[in-house]
Scaffold this motif. Structure first.
Motif, PDB file in Angstrom:
ATOM      1  N   GLU A  49       3.944   9.838  -1.613  1.00 36.32           N
ATOM      2  CA  GLU A  49       3.265   9.159  -2.210  1.00 36.32           C
ATOM      3  C   GLU A  49       1.652   9.224  -2.050  1.00 36.32           C
ATOM      4  OE1 GLU A  49       4.307   5.095  -1.620  1.00 36.32           O
ATOM      5  OE2 GLU A  49       6.494   5.296  -2.359  1.00 36.32           O
ATOM      6  N   LEU A  50       1.411   9.628  -0.653  1.00 34.97           N
ATOM      7  CA  LEU A  50       0.058  10.109  -0.399  1.00 34.97           C
ATOM      8  C   LEU A  50      -0.516  11.371  -1.303  1.00 34.97           C
ATOM      9  CD1 LEU A  50      -2.460   9.788   1.236  1.00 34.97           C
ATOM     10  CD2 LEU A  50      -1.453  11.097   3.011  1.00 34.97           C
ATOM     11  N   HIS A  65      -3.951   3.843  10.345  1.00 30.24           N
ATOM     12  CA  HIS A  65      -2.605   3.655   9.554  1.00 30.24           C
ATOM     13  C   HIS A  65      -1.606   4.026  10.656  1.00 30.24           C
ATOM     14  CE1 HIS A  65       0.043   4.319   6.372  1.00 30.24           C
ATOM     15  NE2 HIS A  65       0.511   5.522   6.744  1.00 30.24           N
ATOM     16  N   SER A 101      -3.520  -0.703   5.323  1.00 30.92           N
ATOM     17  CA  SER A 101      -4.180   0.668   5.240  1.00 30.92           C
ATOM     18  C   SER A 101      -3.673   1.470   3.748  1.00 30.92           C
ATOM     19  CB  SER A 101      -3.972   1.385   6.328  1.00 30.92           C
ATOM     20  OG  SER A 101      -2.609   1.573   6.380  1.00 30.92           O
ATOM     21  N   ASN A 102      -2.497   1.249   3.372  1.00 36.32           N
ATOM     22  CA  ASN A 102      -2.055   1.905   2.557  1.00 36.32           C
ATOM     23  C   ASN A 102      -2.582   1.316   1.179  1.00 36.32           C
ATOM     24  OD1 ASN A 102      -0.158   3.777   3.412  1.00 36.32           O
ATOM     25  ND2 ASN A 102       1.550   1.944   3.578  1.00 36.32           N
ATOM     26  N   GLU A 103      -2.762   0.013   1.021  1.00 36.23           N
ATOM     27  CA  GLU A 103      -3.279  -0.692  -0.055  1.00 36.23           C
ATOM     28  C   GLU A 103      -4.755  -0.141  -0.282  1.00 36.23           C
ATOM     29  OE1 GLU A 103      -2.780  -4.563   0.790  1.00 36.23           O
ATOM     30  OE2 GLU A 103      -0.415  -4.495   0.323  1.00 36.23           O
TER      31      GLU A 103
END
Length: 335
Positions: free
Chosen positions: A57-58, A217, A309-311
């Motif tokens: 996804e990154l 993260h 951190s993802n958000e």
């Protein structure tokens, strides 16, 4: 009874018997077909799991906005699609080869014990061949659809992730994710190179954003699963240091992340600038709170920082994508 009738009767009986036998065999045949389909599905899912689809996804978060920024005001859907395909194959190759190298420690960690190689759903040899095939496919797609530079960058990413991070850094130093995280930053360079055929200061800034973002993260997740890492002998920082030291390091890297993101304002409009400032303040305040809580000896929830951190990264790069598509005048044009 005449012979003809008798033969006919025998044939009829044989026919009925055969039909009955066929009918009786159908449930078994259907069961066998279902079993084959079930095994095939399990095999496909195991190979998909080797690529760590959630980690990829990154790639999507980073690559698309960078490509849009590289060609502000234009959207080349075909090039974006093929670059994503090539990048996905490359990331899948790196993740698969990583699992091959880490199969022994994956078996020792609860979080990774269900991975395909750890539970012997795929053989090591098959996984190795699969990983190499994905790399070849990635190189071919990017060279054909974009250019040689983007294909070489993906190859360098795979080599660094597997050869440097997995085989050298991961089991030897707590700075494993600091330097090893560089592999996760490469989509910024690949996306820019796919559009322009070169590298400039902007993808380097975005590279640094993800580079500094990776330690807080990853350490947030490692704080939650530090016993797993300890059992596997992986010296993640939360395994060897106090929570206060870990969260202090996380805070420093978070500040570096946000400050790096602000540098890109020089190449964008007020849309990205507003998103970068607000999202940065939001993310920094959350990590700051975690640091304060650990210093006070309070019970902490590091997984919340991991999720936030993802958000944060998603919001930042989405802001960049919108800024690039709308293509308002750059902030520097007002000075």
């Amino acid at each position: 009874m005449r012979i003809g009738e008798r033969v006919s009767g025998d044939l009829s009986t044989a026919s009925h018997g055969s039909h009955g036998a066929s009918t009786a065999q159908n449930p078994s045949s259907e069961s066998s077909d279902a079993s084959i389909l079930s095994r095939a599905k399990a095999a496909v899912l195991a190979y998909v799991a080797l690529t760590k689809p959630r980690v990829i996804e990154l790639l999507l978060v980073a690559t698309i906005p960078v490509m849009l920024q590289a060609d502000r005001g234009h959207v080349d859907i075909a090039l974006i699609a093929f670059t994503l395909l090539g990048g996905w194959l490359g990331a899948g190759s790196a993740n698969t080869l990583n699992m091959v190298a880490d199969a022994d420690i994956d078996q020792k960690m609860k979080r990774t014990a269900r991975r395909p190689l750890a539970r012997h759903a795929v053989s090591t040899r098959s996984a190795l061949i699969f990983g190499i095939a994905l790399w070849i496919g990635s190189f071919a797609v990017l060279w054909w659809a974009a250019n040689l530079l983007s294909a070489l960058l993906v190859t360098a990413t795979i080599a660094f992730y597997v050869g440097v991070y997995t085989l050298i850094l991961k089991r030897r130093t707590w700075q494993n994710v600091v330097w090893g995280g560089a592999a996760g930053c490469m989509p910024t360079l690949v996306g820019w190179a796919a559009v322009t055929g070169s590298i400039s200061w902007q993808p380097i800034v975005l590279f640094l954003v993800i580079f500094f973002w990776t330690p807080p993260h990853t350490w947030a997740l490692a704080m939650r699963y530090k016993e797993d890492y300890r059992a596997a002998g992986v010296p993640m920082l939360p395994v060897i240091a106090t929570e206060e030291r870990v969260t202090r390091q996380m805070l420093w890297y978070t500040w570096a992340t946000v400050l790096s993101s602000l540098v890109l304002i020089l190449g964008t409009s007020w849309i990205y600038a507003g998103v970068a400032v607000l999202a940065g303040a939001w993310f920094t305040s959350r990590v700051q709170r975690l640091y304060r809580e650990t210093r006070a000896g309070a019970e902490v929830a590091p997984l919340k920082v991991f999720l936030q951190s993802n958000e944060y990264l998603a919001i930042l790069f989405c802001g960049l994508a919108i800024d690039a598509v709308v293509n308002l005048p750059l902030i520097t044009s007002y000075f």
